[in-house]
Write an enzyme that holds these catalytic residues in place. Structure first.
Site, mmCIF file in Angstrom:
data_model
loop_
_atom_site.group_PDB
_atom_site.id
_atom_site.type_symbol
_atom_site.label_atom_id
_atom_site.label_comp_id
_atom_site.label_asym_id
_atom_site.label_seq_id
_atom_site.Cartn_x
_atom_site.Cartn_y
_atom_site.Cartn_z
ATOM 1 N N PRO A 29 0.845 -1.196 0.000
ATOM 2 C CA PRO A 29 0.000 0.000 0.000
ATOM 3 C C PRO A 29 0.881 1.247 0.000
ATOM 4 O O PRO A 29 1.768 1.381 0.843
ATOM 5 C CB PRO A 29 -0.787 -0.129 1.313
ATOM 6 C CG PRO A 29 0.063 -0.977 2.192
ATOM 7 C CD PRO A 29 0.823 -1.906 1.297
ATOM 8 N N CYS A 112 3.484 3.028 9.165
ATOM 9 C CA CYS A 112 3.730 4.305 8.497
ATOM 10 C C CYS A 112 4.254 5.335 9.503
ATOM 11 O O CYS A 112 3.641 5.537 10.552
ATOM 12 C CB CYS A 112 2.450 4.809 7.853
ATOM 13 S SG CYS A 112 2.669 6.390 7.000
ATOM 14 N N HIS A 183 7.757 -4.876 7.570
ATOM 15 C CA HIS A 183 8.789 -4.070 6.923
ATOM 16 C C HIS A 183 10.025 -4.180 7.802
ATOM 17 O O HIS A 183 10.024 -3.714 8.946
ATOM 18 C CB HIS A 183 8.334 -2.619 6.812
ATOM 19 C CG HIS A 183 9.262 -1.758 6.025
ATOM 20 N ND1 HIS A 183 8.858 -0.610 5.384
ATOM 21 C CD2 HIS A 183 10.597 -1.857 5.757
ATOM 22 C CE1 HIS A 183 9.890 -0.040 4.770
ATOM 23 N NE2 HIS A 183 10.951 -0.793 4.993
ATOM 24 N N GLY A 245 7.041 -2.841 -3.052
ATOM 25 C CA GLY A 245 6.443 -1.530 -3.220
ATOM 26 C C GLY A 245 6.973 -0.781 -4.423
ATOM 27 O O GLY A 245 6.550 -0.974 -5.553
#
Length: 351
Positions: A29, A112, A183, A245
């Site tokens: 995303p 994030c 991540h 990504g």
């Protein structure tokens, strides 16, 4: 062609759990990038990739234009919705709102590091509050009959990565989390920009591999710094899935290798030229709805990366697709830059 997927209550295709194959390959995303146009284009090049939406906040879902924010073309599936938030009740409500649109998974953003999410006390900030993350997952699981997953970092700021990551994993597993996407970098909430947080903190793949050994039944995917099929294969020796990504966004033809190389199935299309041809009906339909050509072609600028004429292709699309009234002929003219350059090289070689 229907672009906005209308709610379909009572879906018979709902998934109650995720398998390792479901998360074997996914696209990350990415805010301002993985919109519905991008996802439709990416789907043309891989039937098996699991696609993710941009992150949507709970407030946007609850109070915003739901059809505009949540609607999608059925061809995009399998598709996961990523939510940002930290209030279990709001996340449960947003999840219930999203379920009838037909998503295959709801993902909670715990990774994030942007100022926006820090101000809202969610995203990577939640690495500091694993019990709250577990409460969020539990509330979301109770709200819908869909897989609920978490995307996280290995820690933030001065946290010990192993302690932080394992604590989070233990709690979300107990809450019913269906899969974890990690991540493999820390996030620094102060001192680094979101862009720097994607590159500067060192990668620690070994820690994610250790996590998988400790939680063998939990589907775990790894994200961060993976750019080639060879690197994906290497990671799949240790974890269940890889999430890509920027590498896929900047070089979309990478997706053409996913089905044959990672799933043993034929690629849907032979090359980037065929991808453009397959995308044209969608582009035409969107133009009739009033969309601007640039809204779609901006996701194609990385196509033909490394090929003769690729720079002229990018330059032409960037300059001409934004013009009022720009249509499919603009896209085709840009593609001709690559075709002609390739032909010139072939003719020179034969001479």
């Amino acid at each position: 062609m229907e672009n906005a997927h209308a709610p379909t209550y009572g879906l018979e295709t709902k998934m109650k759990s995720l398998t390792n194959q479901d998360i074997r390959f996914s696209t990350a995303p990415m805010m301002d990038w993985t919109d519905r146009h991008c996802r439709f284009f990416h789907r043309l090049m891989s039937r098996r990739a699991r696609l993710y939406t941009e992150m949507l906040t709970t407030g946007a879902v609850i109070f915003g234009d739901r059809q505009r924010l949540l609607g999608f073309d059925p061809a995009e599936r399998p598709l996961a919705l990523q939510l940002g938030g930290s209030d279990p009740l709001d996340l449960a409500k947003a999840t219930r709102i999203a379920e009838p649109f037909g998503y295959d998974e709801i993902n909670l953003n715990v990774g994030c590091p942007s100022d926006r999410v820090q101000n809202g006390a969610f995203g990577a900030c939640l690495m500091l509050r694993p019990d709250l993350v577990a409460d969020c997952v539990s509330a979301m699981k109770d709200a819908v009959d869909l897989p609920v997953t978490v995307k996280c970092r290995i820690g933030v700021d001065d946290q010990d990565p192993r302690t932080a990551l394992f604590a989070l994993c233990e709690r979300v597993v107990a809450a019913g989390c269906d899969a974890l996407v990690v991540h493999a970098r820390k996030a620094w909430l102060a001192g680094l920009s979101p862009k720097e947080n994607r590159d500067v903190p060192p990668l620690d793949y070994a820690l994610v591999h250790e996590l998988k050994r400790a939680f063998p039944t939990l589907p775990i995917a790894i994200n961060g710094g993976i750019e080639t099929i060879e690197q994906m294969r290497a990671q799949l020796e240790h974890v269940d899935g890889v999430m890509i990504g920027r590498a896929a966004y900047h070089n979309p033809e990478l997706l053409l290798a996913v089905d044959p190389q990672l799933f043993g199935e034929p690629a849907p299309l032979p090359d980037g030229f065929a991808a453009v041809e397959a995308f044209i009906p969608y582009v035409e339909a969107q133009l009739r709805r009033g969309e601007r050509l640039a809204s779609m072609t901006r996701h194609m600028l990385g196509l033909f990366a490394g090929r003769p004429g690729a720079r002229a292709f990018r330059r032409r699309l960037a300059a001409e697709a934004v013009r009022p009234g720009a249509g499919v002929e603009t896209l085709l003219s840009a593609v001709d830059e690559v075709r002609c350059a390739t032909q010139r090289i072939a003719e020179t070689a034969e001479a």
